[in-house]
Design a protein around this motif. Structure first.
Motif, PDB file in Angstrom:
ATOM      1  N   GLU A  38      35.915  -2.030 -16.857  1.00 32.47           N
ATOM      2  CA  GLU A  38      34.453  -1.965 -16.834  1.00 32.47           C
ATOM      3  C   GLU A  38      33.854  -1.453 -18.121  1.00 32.47           C
ATOM      4  N   SER A  39      34.694  -1.143 -19.115  1.00 31.09           N
ATOM      5  CA  SER A  39      34.159  -0.420 -20.259  1.00 31.09           C
ATOM      6  C   SER A  39      33.146  -1.242 -21.048  1.00 31.09           C
ATOM      7  N   ASN A 116      29.615   0.356 -21.896  1.00 25.21           N
ATOM      8  CA  ASN A 116      29.388   1.164 -20.710  1.00 25.21           C
ATOM      9  C   ASN A 116      29.872   2.586 -21.002  1.00 25.21           C
ATOM     10  N   ASN A 119      31.845   4.896 -18.679  1.00 21.28           N
ATOM     11  CA  ASN A 119      33.132   4.517 -18.111  1.00 21.28           C
ATOM     12  C   ASN A 119      34.015   3.855 -19.155  1.00 21.28           C
ATOM     13  N   SER A 120      34.176   4.506 -20.282  1.00 27.09           N
ATOM     14  CA  SER A 120      34.931   3.884 -21.353  1.00 27.09           C
ATOM     15  C   SER A 120      35.717   4.947 -22.113  1.00 27.09           C
ATOM     16  N   SER A 121      36.989   4.641 -22.363  1.00 28.00           N
ATOM     17  CA  SER A 121      37.757   5.553 -23.198  1.00 28.00           C
ATOM     18  C   SER A 121      37.836   4.910 -24.577  1.00 28.00           C
TER      19      SER A 121
END
Lengths: 163, 166
Positions: A38-39, A116, A119-121
């Motif tokens: 989802e990123s 996003n 929700n992202s690394s």
């Protein structure tokens, strides 16, 4: 046996040359890969099983522009490939949103972030990544048919200061 | 018409050969020339491409990332994506490496490795830029194929007492 071989040989040759051609094309020009995670939503959506076109020719000269959506190998795990947005190039000063820190991107590195942010690394957790990890640039979404479109260059404002 | 057929068959053969060559050099094995003095005495210290040792860089190890301590590997320089470096692999993820000449011990993070040149005095390596991501690795050097006096396998060699697994 010899006749069967003589019959099959042209087809085998066609398949081998086709395979070689496809491999070379995928390595050097463009390939299609699927989006996962989802990123990068809403730009790319993993839930819709989207397929994206990844252009490889930008790797010859590394002509990346700020705002490009890029594919890169994860600096933390060599088996993973990530899709992120390129925010800053070597020499840029970037403001890290979490803390008010301003830092310079070192030579040969870049700064990548997911669209996003929640929700992202990305570079916010592992810092600038070496440009050598780049694997290509996303230009289009090619599947499913109702979602075919171009992926635009898009730059969050006020994040970088070039000096 | 005959000329056209002849030209077509020659073109077809050339294209196939080039494709085969590209595929082999991308996926199996590649020949490169080593310059610079960082890997002396394993490779000759040369400053020009034609004077350097020509080596075989195997790329099949990239499919599964099978590397061992002491392998000589080829990787993209982390601070300049256009340069390829040849160094010896010293430590793999999760290991502790001791910096020479200091009591400091560093842990290699997940997905990274530690590389050093054999000629410690003249080498730009992990001692200056730290652990590098495994994703930058481009292959493993297995054999020297030129000059004739040095033809042979590149040995796996490991400096002792440098790493500890905790």
């Amino acid at each position: 046996m010899a006749r069967a071989l003589a019959f099959a040989w042209p087809y085998a040759k066609f398949c081998i040359v086709g395979g070689l051609f496809g491999r070379t094309f995928a390595d050097w020009c463009a390939s299609v890969s699927s989006v996962d995670g989802e990123s990068m939503s809403p730009t790319l959506d993993g839930h819709q099983a989207e397929r994206m076109l990844v252009e490889k020719r930008c790797l010859y000269t590394y002509d990346f522009t700020r705002g490009d959506v890029v594919v890169l190998r994860s600096p933390r795990s060599h088996r993973e490939v990530l899709v992120k947005r390129l925010i800053a190039l070597p020499g840029d000063w970037i403001q890290v949103p979490e803390n008010q820190e301003i830092r310079q991107i070192p030579q040969g590195h870049c700064w990548v972030e997911g669209d996003n942010a929640a929700n992202s690394s990305d570079s916010r957790s592992y810092g600038p990544v070496p440009l050598g990890l780049m694997q290509g640039r996303v230009t289009h979404v090619v599947w499913p048919p109702q979602r075919i479109r171009r992926v635009d260059r898009n730059m969050p404002e006020g994040r970088i200061m070039s000096q | 018409m005959g000329t056209y057929n002849l030209l077509w068959s020659i073109a077809k053969r050339n294209v196939t050969t080039v494709l085969l060559g590209i595929t082999i050099s991308d996926r199996c094995v590649n020949i490169i020339s080593v310059t610079g003095e960082s890997m002396h005495p394993t490779f000759t210290a040369a400053d020009r491409v034609l004077q350097g040792d020509f080596v075989l860089a195997e790329r099949r190890c990239l499919e599964k990332y099978e590397f061992s301590h002491g392998d000589v590997i080829l990787f993209k320089c982390p601070s300049n994506h256009k340069e390829l470096f040849v160094k010896r692999l010293i430590a793999l993820p999760g290991e502790w490496v001791q910096l020479p000449g200091s009591p400091k011990v560093t842990k290699i993070p997940e997905g990274h490795c530690w590389v050093e040149g054999d000629n410690a005095a003249r080498s730009l390596d992990s001692r200056s830029f730290g652990p590098i991501p495994l994703g930058l690795v481009q292959g493993r050097v297995t054999h020297i194929i030129w000059p004739p006096s040095k033809i042979g396998q590149v040995e796996r060699k490991m400096p002792e007492g440098r790493i500890s697994q905790i």
